[in-house]
Scaffold this motif. Structure first.
Motif, PDB file in Angstrom:
ATOM      1  N   LYS A  52       0.831  -1.203   0.000  1.00 25.18           N
ATOM      2  CA  LYS A  52       0.000   0.000   0.000  1.00 25.18           C
ATOM      3  C   LYS A  52       0.869   1.259   0.000  1.00 25.18           C
ATOM      4  N   ALA A  53       1.918   1.245   0.810  1.00 20.23           N
ATOM      5  CA  ALA A  53       2.787   2.422   0.918  1.00 20.23           C
ATOM      6  C   ALA A  53       3.482   2.738  -0.400  1.00 20.23           C
ATOM      7  N   ILE A  54       4.003   1.712  -1.064  1.00 19.01           N
ATOM      8  CA  ILE A  54       4.804   1.932  -2.268  1.00 19.01           C
ATOM      9  C   ILE A  54       3.933   2.138  -3.507  1.00 19.01           C
ATOM     10  N   SER A  55       2.801   1.410  -3.586  1.00 19.77           N
ATOM     11  CA  SER A  55       1.962   1.479  -4.781  1.00 19.77           C
ATOM     12  C   SER A  55       1.057   2.702  -4.812  1.00 19.77           C
ATOM     13  N   SER A  56       0.729   3.255  -3.642  1.00 19.37           N
ATOM     14  CA  SER A  56      -0.283   4.321  -3.608  1.00 19.37           C
ATOM     15  C   SER A  56       0.310   5.725  -3.473  1.00 19.37           C
ATOM     16  N   SER A  57       1.635   5.832  -3.615  1.00 12.77           N
ATOM     17  CA  SER A  57       2.233   7.163  -3.516  1.00 12.77           C
ATOM     18  C   SER A  57       3.450   7.245  -4.430  1.00 12.77           C
ATOM     19  N   SER A  58       3.926   8.460  -4.620  1.00 14.76           N
ATOM     20  CA  SER A  58       5.149   8.668  -5.411  1.00 14.76           C
ATOM     21  C   SER A  58       6.369   8.805  -4.514  1.00 14.76           C
ATOM     22  N   ASP A  59       6.194   8.534  -3.219  1.00 14.16           N
ATOM     23  CA  ASP A  59       7.272   8.762  -2.252  1.00 14.16           C
ATOM     24  C   ASP A  59       8.502   7.887  -2.503  1.00 14.16           C
ATOM     25  N   TYR A  60       8.304   6.778  -3.206  1.00 16.14           N
ATOM     26  CA  TYR A  60       9.400   5.832  -3.406  1.00 16.14           C
ATOM     27  C   TYR A  60       9.961   5.883  -4.837  1.00 16.14           C
ATOM     28  N   ASP A  61       9.371   6.732  -5.682  1.00 21.91           N
ATOM     29  CA  ASP A  61       9.751   6.727  -7.102  1.00 21.91           C
ATOM     30  C   ASP A  61      11.225   7.049  -7.321  1.00 21.91           C
ATOM     31  N   ALA A  62      11.733   8.050  -6.604  1.00 21.81           N
ATOM     32  CA  ALA A  62      13.134   8.446  -6.807  1.00 21.81           C
ATOM     33  C   ALA A  62      14.081   7.312  -6.431  1.00 21.81           C
ATOM     34  N   ASP A  63      13.758   6.626  -5.342  1.00 22.95           N
ATOM     35  CA  ASP A  63      14.613   5.501  -4.923  1.00 22.95           C
ATOM     36  C   ASP A  63      14.539   4.348  -5.916  1.00 22.95           C
ATOM     37  N   ILE A  64      13.333   4.079  -6.420  1.00 19.00           N
ATOM     38  CA  ILE A  64      13.193   3.004  -7.411  1.00 19.00           C
ATOM     39  C   ILE A  64      13.991   3.352  -8.672  1.00 19.00           C
ATOM     40  N   LYS A  65      13.951   4.621  -9.046  1.00 24.63           N
ATOM     41  CA  LYS A  65      14.720   5.073 -10.216  1.00 24.63           C
ATOM     42  C   LYS A  65      16.210   4.858  -9.988  1.00 24.63           C
ATOM     43  N   GLU A  66      16.668   5.210  -8.808  1.00 21.56           N
ATOM     44  CA  GLU A  66      18.083   5.051  -8.464  1.00 21.56           C
ATOM     45  C   GLU A  66      18.484   3.572  -8.464  1.00 21.56           C
ATOM     46  N   LEU A  67      17.641   2.745  -7.822  1.00 24.58           N
ATOM     47  CA  LEU A  67      17.974   1.330  -7.692  1.00 24.58           C
ATOM     48  C   LEU A  67      17.852   0.573  -9.005  1.00 24.58           C
ATOM     49  N   SER A  68      17.021   1.077  -9.919  1.00 27.24           N
ATOM     50  CA  SER A  68      16.831   0.382 -11.198  1.00 27.24           C
ATOM     51  C   SER A  68      18.105   0.380 -12.034  1.00 27.24           C
ATOM     52  N   ARG A  69      19.018   1.248 -11.719  1.00 25.40           N
ATOM     53  CA  ARG A  69      20.288   1.306 -12.449  1.00 25.40           C
ATOM     54  C   ARG A  69      21.232   0.180 -12.031  1.00 25.40           C
ATOM     55  N   GLU A  70      20.907  -0.503 -10.928  1.00 23.17           N
ATOM     56  CA  GLU A  70      21.821  -1.520 -10.379  1.00 23.17           C
ATOM     57  C   GLU A  70      21.514  -2.942 -10.844  1.00 23.17           C
ATOM     58  N   ASN A  71      20.579  -3.067 -11.765  1.00 26.10           N
ATOM     59  CA  ASN A  71      20.243  -4.391 -12.305  1.00 26.10           C
ATOM     60  C   ASN A  71      19.833  -5.370 -11.211  1.00 26.10           C
ATOM     61  N   LEU A  72      18.995  -4.892 -10.278  1.00 24.80           N
ATOM     62  CA  LEU A  72      18.517  -5.718  -9.169  1.00 24.80           C
ATOM     63  C   LEU A  72      17.192  -6.366  -9.525  1.00 24.80           C
ATOM     64  N   SER A  73      16.875  -7.482  -8.879  1.00 19.67           N
ATOM     65  CA  SER A  73      15.550  -8.079  -9.032  1.00 19.67           C
ATOM     66  C   SER A  73      14.515  -7.174  -8.360  1.00 19.67           C
ATOM     67  N   ASN A  74      13.244  -7.366  -8.701  1.00 20.79           N
ATOM     68  CA  ASN A  74      12.179  -6.582  -8.066  1.00 20.79           C
ATOM     69  C   ASN A  74      12.170  -6.790  -6.555  1.00 20.79           C
TER      70      ASN A  74
END
Length: 371
Positions: A52-74
Motif C-alpha cells: 500500500k505504501a509503495i503502490s499508492s504514492s510517489s514517495d518511493y519513485d526516486a529511490d526506485i529510479k536510483e535502484l533500477s540502475r543496479e540491475n537488481l531483481s524486483n
C-alpha cells in the motif's frame, strides 16, 4: 486534563505498537506525534502494508529510479526500500529502546518474504540477510509460526537475532513457538554467548478467528459464543505464557538475563461491523503484552476506548467457550490450520502485487532513460 485513552493502556503493563509504516508518516512528523501523544512504543510491518505504501504514492519513485540502475531483481529493490524505512523508524524509536529498562520496547519489525513460509532454510538465510542489512539492535525479523518456521525461529534466536513470530492462530502452535524460542536461548548459552539482549514476541492473530468461527456458531445455534472465540483463545494463550515463562526451565535462562517472549495481539481491528471498533483492544489489556494496532483502530480507541486490566477477567468463561466449541463438533485445530494457510496466501498476493508494481516502475524509468 484527562489522560489520553491510548496512553492509559500503558498503565496496565501493555505496550502499544503501530501496525503501519510508510515514509509519509515519518516525513510529516506524524509518527513522532503518535509516540509523544499516544505513547506508541514500536512498529510492525508486513507485505500488505508496504504494498500500500509503495503502490499508492510517489514517495518511493526516486529511490526506485536510483535502484533500477543496479540491475537488481524486483524483490531486491523492495527490500532495499524497506530496509531504508525500517532503519529510519528504528532510529526514531531508539530513545524508547534506550529507556531505563533497556530493550523493553522501541522495536521495528520487518518480515521475510511470505513465499518462504514453508521453507526453513530459505527463511533462515533471508532472516540473516535482513538482520545484517538493517544493522539495528531494536529491529525484529518477522518469521511465520508455521511448522517449517519453528526450526528457523530456534536457529535465528541462537544466533542472536530478535524475532517476531507472525501468523499465530493455534494454542498448540503457540506452545511450539515458545519452545523454539527457549530452545534457541539454550543453544546460544551452550555456545557461551550472551542471551540478555535478545527479544522476541509471539504474534497471536485475533479477529480473523471470529470471521471464520462465527458463521459456524450460528449454524449450531451457539449465538451466545458469537464474537467470543478469538478473545477466549487469547486469554488461554496468556495462561500458557504465564506457565511457560515461570517454569524452572526458563528460570535458569532468566538467571542469565533472558527475557520472556511476550505475547503480541495482532489483527485487532474489528472485521465485523456489528462489533465495537475497540473490541479486541479493550478485552485483552494486561501486563507484559503488546498490542499492535492499525491507525484507524488507534484513532477509535483514543476517541472512545476504555482502558482497564481485562486480560485475566472471566478465565473460566474462556475455558468453557473453547470446550463448548469442541462439544459442538467445531474443530479449532482445523480452523486455525485453515487460517494459517489462508494467511500465507493473503500475504503472498499483496507481495506479488508489490513486486509487479516495482517492476512496472522500473520499466518506466528505463523507458524514460532511453528516450
Amino acid at each position: 486534563m484527562e489522560k489520553n485513552h491510548v496512553k492509559r493502556i500503558h498503565d496496565f503493563g501493555q505496550s502499544i505498537w503501530l501496525d503501519f509504516i510508510d515514509r509519509r508518516i515519518m516525513d510529516t512528523g506524524e509518527l513522532q506525534r503518535l509516540m509523544d501523544e499516544d505513547g506508541v512504543r514500536g512498529v510492525t510491518s508486513n507485505p500488505a502494508i508496504f504494498e500500500k505504501a509503495i503502490s499508492s504514492s510517489s514517495d518511493y519513485d526516486a529511490d526506485i529510479k536510483e535502484l533500477s540502475r543496479e540491475n537488481l531483481s524486483n524483490e531486491d529493490v523492495f527490500y532495499r526500500l524497506a530496509v531504508r524505512d525500517i532503519k529510519r523508524a528504528a532510529d526514531l524509536f531508539k530513545p524508547v529502546y534506550e529507556e531505563e529498562e533497556r530493550g523493553a520496547d522501541g522495536y521495528i519489525s520487518l518480515e521475510v518474504s511470505p513465499h518462504l513460509a514453508r521453507d526453513t532454510e530459505g527463511t533462515i538465510r533471508q532472516a540473516r540477510e535482513l538482520w545484517k542489512a538493517v544493522d539495528r539492535e531494536n529491529v525484529m525479523i518477522k518469521i511465520p509460526g508455521t511448522a517449517e518456521g519453528l526450526p528457523a525461529i530456534r536457529t535465528c534466536i541462537s544466533e542472536g537475532i530478535n524475532i517476531n513470530i507472525t501468523l499465530l492462530f493455534s494454542l498448540n502452535r503457540y506452545e511450539e513457538v515458545a519452545d523454539a524460542y527457549i530452545s534457541g536461548l539454550e543453544d546460544r548459552l551452550k555456545q557461551n554467548q550472551r542471551i540478555d539482549h535478545i527479544a522476541s514476541v509471539a504474534s497471536f492473530f485475533l479477529s480473523r478467528i471470529d470471521v471464520i468461527v462465527d458463521p459456524l456458531l450460528k449454524e449450531k445455534g451457539l449465538n451466545q459464543l458469537y464474537g467470543q472465540v478469538a478473545i477466549a483463545s487469547a486469554k488461554k494463550a496468556y495462561e500458557l505464557y504465564k506457565r511457560i515463562f515461570s517454569s524452572e526451565r526458563f528460570k535458569k535462562l532468566e538467571a542469565k538475563g533472558a527475557r520472556p517472549q511476550r505475547l503480541l495481539w495482532a489483527s485487532t481491528s474489528s472485521k465485523n461491523p456489528d462489533f465495537a471498533d475497540t473490541k479486541y483492544v479493550e478485552a485483552l489489556i494486561g501486563p507484559d503484552t503488546v498490542n499492535t494496532i492499525p491507525l484507524d483502530t488507534l484513532a477509535a480507541f483514543k476517541d472512545h476506548g476504555h482502558a482497564a486490566n481485562t486480560l485475566e477477567d472471566d478465565l473460566d468463561k474462556a475455558t468453557r467457550t473453547l470446550a463448548q466449541l469442541e462439544e459442538a463438533g467445531i474443530s479449532l485445530d482445523d480452523i486455525t490450520q485453515r487460517l494459517e494457510d489462508e494467511g500465507i496466501e493473503k500475504f503472498n498476493k499483496p507481495y506479488d502485487k508489490l513486486l509487479e508494481a516495482i517492476g512496472q516502475q522500473k520499466e518506466k524509468v528505463m523507458a524514460s532513460g532511453k528516450s
